[in-house]
Design a protein around this motif. Structure first.
Motif: not given
Length: 382
Positions: A60-63, A107-124
């Motif tokens: 989504i972020l790329t396109r 913890d599964n959801v916590n990991i997901f939220i943290k890593q999704l935020n990092e992935a978003i900021k890495k791209r844009k």
């Protein structure tokens, strides 16, 4: 206006969906989902499912030039009678030493939220990451030290969503709890919950999710001849950490349900506004517009300017604000009534009245995070 892509990351199939595409993840990898109350849920206990969601978001972020990624209140599924979350195998394989399954699910959801935020900021890095959780974090009878005076479904205990952890750790950029109830609701009072979220979730920008239809249906407690719109606006304005409201849903406003749309236009949101600042992402203002001048054309004046140079996304100008002040009037760009336009164009057509009135126009530049540049003034007689 900004565009935030709203996602339900774990819900692979809704109860009303009868057919899936051949390339759907539940068809290609049926082991990645579990059935629940007519739905397919991407199993949060499988690390590969997190990676799949990150890839979808990155696509989504790329396109698309979206301003934000926003996730809804569906994490683990809403509890339903007779339904079981099938994740014993994942708990045994991926427990990471966590002995309590409820803690593991959180913890599964916590990991997901943290890593999704990092992935978003890495791209844009400028893309905002928001969450719109269910309106109750925990009830006081469950958690006496932090719970609200409510009785209903709980983010922490039932959906395994520790929203306060995400807010306090800065894993989300803004939070929009869904308070779709009435002031005076017996189980989930809007006022009680707004005050609670203001107290506990102010470490990131906080907006109250409001149901337009419900607000216009409910009578004001102190004045039953009107609805609760005014009372809710007044309450939010009294809460220092509440920065505004997110209205559900846009069609109800456009259709002017209960006169809500007209009241917004004529009273509450009468003037233009800048997007809220998020200085923890970027707080540096861009340079001001250059070479401001007016040009006369056949049907009037055009105000032109040139975008300032930028070397980095944080310096890049995205929009401009044009203010107008009468001759001798104090220049105050904090007054939204003086905004005549917010535009992507480096020009603005000026209204012309045979050169009889003097004005001072002020132009500022905005970057992606709505940081505003210094002012450039231009006096002109119109």
């Amino acid at each position: 206006m900004e565009l935030h892509a709203w996602l339900n990351p774990y819900r692979a199939k809704t109860a009303g969906t009868t057919e899936l595409a051949s390339n759907h993840i539940a068809i290609r990898h049926p082991e990645s989902v579990f059935p629940y109350n007519g739905q397919f849920i991407l199993n949060p206990g499988q690390p590969q499912n997190r990676e799949h969601i990150y890839k979808v978001v990155d696509d989504i972020l790329t396109r698309y030039d979206v301003d934000g990624i926003h996730i809804d209140d569906y994490f683990y599924p809403y509890p339903a009678a007779g339904q079981v979350i099938r994740d014993d195998k994942e708990f045994a394989t991926h427990s990471n030493g966590i002995k309590n399954k409820d803690d593991w699910r959180r913890d599964n959801v916590n990991i997901f939220i943290k890593q999704l935020n990092e992935a978003i900021k890495k791209r844009k890095p400028w893309v905002k990451f928001g969450v719109s959780p269910f309106g109750i974090y925990r009830n006081k009878k469950t958690a006496p030290n932090i719970g609200s005076e409510t009785s209903g479904l709980q983010n922490y205990d039932d959906l395994y969503a520790d929203v306060l952890l995400w807010v306090n750790n800065g894993w989300v950029d803004y939070c929009v709890p869904q308070l779709y109830w009435s002031i005076g609701h017996k189980a989930a009072d809007y006022k009680t919950l707004a005050i609670w979220w203001n107290k506990y979730a102010g470490q990131r920008p906080l907006y109250i999710g409001e149901s337009v239809v419900q607000t216009t249906k409910d009578a004001d407690i102190d004045n039953p001849t009107i609805n609760q719109m005014a009372a809710k606006f007044k309450l939010r304005a009294q809460l220092p950490n509440v920065k505004g409201a997110v209205l559900w849903y846009a069609k109800a406003v456009a259709d002017n349900v209960g006169n809500y749309g007209n009241t917004l236009k004529d009273y509450y949101w009468k003037y233009p506004a800048l997007q809220p600042a998020m200085p923890f992402i970027d707080d540096k203002a861009p340079k001001k517009p250059k070479h401001v001048k007016t040009i006369w054309i056949e049907d009037g004046y055009i105000l032109f300017w040139v975008a300032p140079a930028a070397k980095h996304w944080a310096d890049s100008v995205q929009k401009y604000v044009v203010y107008r002040f009468a001759a001798g009037e104090k220049i105050n760009t904090d007054d939204p009534s003086k905004i005549v336009t917010i535009t992507y164009n480096p020009w603005f057509r000026l209204p012309y009245d045979k050169g009889r009135v003097k004005y001072t126009y002020v132009i500022t530049a905005l970057d992606r995070m709505s940081n505003e540049s210094k002012k450039v003034k231009k006096k002109i007689k119109l």
